[in-house]
Design a protein around this motif. Structure first.
Motif, short mmCIF file in Angstrom:
data_model
loop_
_atom_site.label_atom_id
_atom_site.label_comp_id
_atom_site.label_asym_id
_atom_site.label_seq_id
_atom_site.Cartn_x
_atom_site.Cartn_y
_atom_site.Cartn_z
N ILE A 417 0.85 -1.18 0.00
CA ILE A 417 0.00 0.00 0.00
C ILE A 417 0.89 1.24 0.00
O ILE A 417 1.75 1.38 0.86
N ASP A 418 0.67 2.10 -0.98
CA ASP A 418 1.50 3.30 -1.10
C ASP A 418 0.63 4.53 -0.88
O ASP A 418 -0.11 4.95 -1.76
N PHE A 419 0.69 5.09 0.32
CA PHE A 419 -0.06 6.30 0.63
C PHE A 419 0.73 7.50 0.15
O PHE A 419 1.78 7.83 0.70
N ASP A 420 0.21 8.14 -0.88
CA ASP A 420 0.91 9.28 -1.45
C ASP A 420 0.32 10.57 -0.90
O ASP A 420 -0.29 11.37 -1.61
N PHE A 421 0.48 10.77 0.42
CA PHE A 421 -0.06 11.97 1.05
C PHE A 421 0.83 13.17 0.73
O PHE A 421 2.05 13.05 0.64
N GLU A 422 0.17 14.29 0.61
CA GLU A 422 0.91 15.54 0.44
C GLU A 422 1.37 16.04 1.80
O GLU A 422 0.54 16.31 2.67
N GLU A 423 2.66 16.12 1.99
CA GLU A 423 3.21 16.60 3.24
C GLU A 423 3.61 18.06 3.08
O GLU A 423 3.92 18.52 1.98
N SER A 424 3.58 18.77 4.18
CA SER A 424 3.91 20.19 4.13
C SER A 424 5.16 20.48 4.93
O SER A 424 5.52 19.75 5.85
#
Length: 1009
Positions: A417-424
């Motif tokens: 599972i690859d969670f491609d969350f946008e990090e800030s």
């Protein structure tokens, strides 16, 4: 001499019954006085450590045989807590606020299980003994009361303030952030007592905010002198004698590079890729050999164990090891010799690892590359000077890119599972004030290093699993079946379906397939977050239990010994195994095996503390950033829907709350399974994942929270209900409680007139009845119905102390808990009364568990039976009057709309107003004198709107049925309450103003009386 394990073994026997110390003395045959003295000391020590328990009759036993569970207390800001048992097989135990018995967050306690839910699911218990206190010092705001003071803890899980006597002020004044040492822990109802040991500065001073978070989590900022002395003793360079004497493999001739961020200083991993003559590819991952310099049992090792990991805050780093090591001899700086631990893997054409080797080595990196430059080189965006400088590395980078892409593809196919969350990333100035929030870029360069590190971690884990030596693994257990089921139901509301495996189990492959389906869709972020919340947290373990998220059977952390203690430990084990020919001496094997569980637990706990501190710092800086944005408008999406409002996430990752109390255009019901707020009158729907435009309304720097508001919402009017003859206001509208206000001219001083309620002009109005103390209406006109009365019999006053207009649940139908008059009912029910044929009895209908459309149909049917006047939409005058009461509220002018004869044509008393009788008698359906069209809502009936939602997301073009109860809604039972719920840090304080019911401090919801 009796040993401790003999005592414990006796008490663990099935035939054992609790014995007193005299019976135990006789059992073990203790003769001499000295032996007896040592025996008593041993019993006391075992009891102090919680290994044995002494009951009320002074008899001893082990906890598990006495219905006690030992574990760590995890408190909640609302007052209740959960016990996280040390026995991993034992479920968590819910503890009511009244059953904590002065225990505080983090304490090690014994809990007695008092009840079990049906099916043995949820356990409830009470704390019977506190074994170890976790909190020795508290950080908070000092509030002086001259002769004494209180400190309000920053940690909202500390529900009691700390009492400070005058002699312990240490010069602190109100408004300062202080560190308090707890001198006396709370007993009974008394608060804990403390003394100020450090003044951090005024809470508004620059830098104090971050410092307070550091102190709150007790993160060590400095190293002890003996630790620094050991670090200073490390050499600045490596000698050839060292390399030869240790038998290290010399890799200095290879082209090896580090690839890190621009601001990284501790370079602990380097890579190289080679094309072999047989067509295979060899990947080399080389990690700084920190264990060579940090030996077991030294001051450096003990300090690293206690810290667990490095902590990365917004404007600072709290390292696990002194900079002398992490930025010096252990950092793989370019063109200098460094000692490393290497893992080389040979991949064939099918990307199968046909050969691997793990060994100690020495390397000399060719370049210190950055993610930005590597990305530019691979995408053709690099400046000419960069292309020229790194031309000799281009073939290596292209080979790395190709290998990483194939490794990633293989990992995805097996179900990772690859969670491609946008990090800030929050940018701050020299004083720590945030200047901008930018998104972190996850380019091809980052993904390359990520894939190489994953490959090395899996290879090392599998190698040492088969060797059966004590080791530390990074494990991610399979998700809870119930949570996954709720998630599966949830995604159907967006038109997606998921297939289960054998026995209904969900494989990680199905979850990854869903992530690929939602890629670049508006609901991608929402579904990804809800999926993540449905999973368990990864942790360290002495057993190889696999990693669900990576779909890996074996996984460990091998690649960051500078900043993670488990990596340092397994490097140590690897060296010992290599030095002993692939195994460990029996004595060493036994010792390491006994230590691994403790190290795994400590490392997991320290990791959670670091994550909490990092997230709290991020929330603080985001709140500071939004301080000067109040009044500005932003686009966002609904990231969570709860019973007290909805959270909105902006494009810059800032998240804020729109409180339910600020949705003033309608009454909204929270539909948990649909993750939606649905308006009763307008049928307006706010759903998880919807795009929305908001305005920044408030920023609370004490709570680090942000409040948004919708653009078309009008603020609620301040004030309360008019008291009629007294002309005063009953603020907050929480329900009339038999007030004894100032009577009208002509009334008696008993809360109203004996024979008539004082009118607004001061004259009594005869024959109408009036308020008499706490009894409600003293008299009522024959044939009239007393509105809101439980039985509705003519002339009968209420005896529960509530005014005649109040409903039987202790609130007026218009009263809001949060003080907004005329806008909310007590528990979400409409307050409509169903009339029967003879029109002389009013029955209230609870609408807690009824679906909105069904409730409206039933109300319409009831109105059709007894209402004198109806509308073509089934909107009878009783309904119009109920709406009129809600809409008209209790304005300062004291005029409210009345109601028409829903009881056989009889006029009923108006709600509030400056006169006890409505001036609009018989004119139901008017709102303050203005005629209102009898409609149900815009866009069709509520049942039609709900039916459209049930068929899929409105306006999304997708089909499917609503369902599921993912944890984003804030529900989900014990596990959901304690899971920490990373997505809603700080939600507890936000919930104060918007809940429709009051929390009794224990998480249970009770009506106000």
């Amino acid at each position: 001499m009796i040993k401790e394990n003999e005592i414990i073994s006796l008490m663990q026997e099935q035939s054992y019954k609790p014995m007193s110390y005299k019976e135990l003395e006789k059992h073990f045959g203790i003769g001499s006085a000295n032996e007896f003295k040592d025996f008593i000391k041993m019993l006391n020590a075992l009891e102090e450590s919680g290994q044995i328990v002494r009951n009320a009759s002074d008899r001893y036993g082990v906890p598990e045989r006495m219905n006690l569970v030992r574990g760590r207390l995890q408190a909640h800001a609302k007052g209740f807590a959960f016990l996280i048992p040390e026995d991993r097989e034992h479920p968590d135990v819910y503890i009511n606020a009244h059953d904590l018995n002065t225990a505080m967050n983090g304490d090690i306690v014994f809990v007695k299980v008092t009840s079990r839910s049906q099916g043995g699911g949820r356990l409830e218990g009470e704390v019977v003994r506190i074994i170890t206190r976790a909190n020795t010092q508290i950080v908070g705001v000092f509030q002086s009361q001259e002769t004494y003071a209180f400190v309000i803890a920053d940690d909202k899980r500390m529900t009691r303030d700390i009492f400070i006597p005058q002699h312990a002020f240490m010069g602190a004044v109100s408004g300062q952030k202080v560190v308090v040492k707890i001198v006396n822990y709370p007993e009974g109802r008394s608060a804990a007592e403390g003394e100020v040991i450090e003044i951090l500065g005024h809470k508004d001073d620059p830098g104090v905010d971050i410092l307070a978070i550091v102190r709150k989590h007790q993160l060590p900022e400095t190293f002890q002198p003996e630790v620094l002395a050991e670090a200073d003793a490390a050499p600045d360079a490596i000698t050839e004698e060292e390399i030869i004497s240790q038998g290290r493999r010399d890799l200095r001739a290879k082209t090896i590079v580090t690839i890190d961020g621009e601001d990284a200083k501790d370079l602990d991993d380097a890579v190289n890729v080679e094309l072999l003559e047989n067509g295979n590819v060899r990947l080399g991952v080389h990690i700084a050999d920190v264990s060579y310099y940090v030996r077991e049992g030294t001051a450096l090792d003990i300090e690293a164990y206690n810290r667990g990991c490095s902590v990365y805050l917004t404007d600072r780093v709290i390292p696990m090891l002194p900079h002398r090591l992490s930025n010096g001899i252990c950092s793989l700086n370019p063109r200098v010799d460094r000692l490393t631990m290497s893992c080389e893997m040979e991949f064939d054409q099918d990307l199968k690892v046909v050969k691997h080797d793990i060994f100690t080595s020495v390397i000399r990196t060719s370049e210190r590359m950055t993610y930005t430059n590597v990305r530019k080189l691979l995408t053709g965006e690099a400046e000419p000077e960069i292309v020229e400088k790194y031309a000799y590395l281009m073939e290596d980078f292209k080979r790395m890119e190709e290998l990483a892409a194939r490794l990633r593809s293989r990992r995805m196919k097996r179900g990772a599972i690859d969670f491609d969350f946008e990090e800030s990333k929050i940018l701050v100035d020299a004083e720590g004030k945030p200047t901008d929030i930018v998104k972190r870029e996850r380019s091809v360069a980052e993904m390359m290093i990520e894939e190489f590190m994953l490959a090395a971690n899996e290879t090392v884990a599998e190698h040492f699993t088969w060797l059966k030596v004590p080791f530390l693994y990074r494990v991610h257990e399979d998700p809870d079946a119930e949570k996954l089921m709720h998630f599966m139901e949830f995604v159907t509301s967006f038109g997606y379906t998921m297939r289960g495996g054998k026995g209904g189990a969900i494989h990680a492959r199905s979850l990854q397939a869903l992530l690929e389906d939602i890629k670049d869709t508006p609901e991608e972020t929402v579904i990804s977050k809800v999926m993540l919340r449905s999973m368990k947290q990864a942790k360290y373990d002495a057993q190889s239990l696999g990693h669900f998220g990576l779909a890996a059977e074996f996984y460990s952390h091998f690649t960051s010994p500078i900043r993670r203690y488990p990596d340092l430990v397994i490097h140590r084990v690897i060296r010992e195994v290599l030095e002993n020919g692939g195994t460990l001496p029996d004595q060493r094997h036994e010792y390491l095996a006994s230590r691994m569980n403790d190290i795994a637990q400590q490392s997991s706990e320290r990791e959670r503390i670091a994550v909490d501190a990092e997230r709290e710092t991020e929330a603080l800086k985001k709140a500071q950033y939004m301080m000067d944005k109040v009044g500005e408008e932003f686009e966002g999406i609904i990231s969570s829907v709860t019973g007290f409002g909805m959270f909105i996430e902006l494009d810059n990752t800032v998240e804020g709350l729109i409180r339910l109390s600020d949705l003033t255009d309608d009454f909204y019901n929270h539909h948990e399974r649909q993750h939606a707020l649905i308006g009763e009158r307008t049928s307006k729907i706010y759903r998880l994942g919807d795009s929305i435009t908001v305005r920044v309304a408030r920023v609370n720097m004490d709570e680090h929270t942000i409040d948004f508001e919708l653009l078309d919402m009008k603020p609620r009017k301040e004030g309360g209900f008019s008291r009629g003859g007294g002309g005063g206001k009953f603020k907050g509208a929480g329900g009339f409680k038999g007030f004894r206000g100032k009577p009208g001219a002509g009334g008696k001083d008993k809360g109203g007139s004996d024979r008539g309620k004082g009118r607004s002009d001061g004259r009594p109005e005869k024959g109408k009845g009036g308020y008499k103390g706490k009894g409600g209406f003293a008299k009522a006109q024959p044939g009239e119905q007393v509105q809101g009365q439980e039985r509705g019999n003519a002339g009968q006053g209420r005896r529960d102390g509530d005014a005649g207009q109040e409903r039987n649940d202790g609130r007026t139908g218009q009263g809001r808990k949060d003080g907004s008059a005329g806008q909310e009912r007590s528990n979400g029910s409409a307050g409509q009364e169903r009339s029967n044929d003879n029109g002389n009895r009013g029955k209230k209908r609870s609408r807690n568990e009824m679906f909105a459309a069904q409730r409206i149909e039933n109300a319409a049917r009831a109105r059709g039976e007894g209402a004198a006047v109806g509308s073509e939409q089934g909107q009878g005058s009783a309904d119009g009057a109920a709406r009129s009461r809600r809409r008209a509220g209790s304005g300062a002018d004291g005029t409210n709309a009345g109601e028409s004869g829903a009881r056989g044509g009889k006029a009923r008393r108006g709600k509030g107003g400056s006169t006890p009788w409505s001036e609009n008698r018989g004119k139901g359906g008017k709102r303050g004198g203005e005629k209102v069209a009898p409609r149900i809502g815009e866009g069709g009936s509520l049942s039609q709107r709900l039916a459209s939602v049930g068929a899929g997301r409105t306006g999304s073009g997708r089909e499917g049925s609503l369902g599921g109860e993912a944890q984003a809604g804030g529900g989900g039972g014990a596990a959901a309450e304690r899971s920490g719920m990373d997505w809603a840090s700080g939600v507890n304080a936000l919930a104060k103003g918007g809940r429709r019911r009051s929390d009794d401090g224990d998480g249970s919801k009770k009506r106000r009386r």
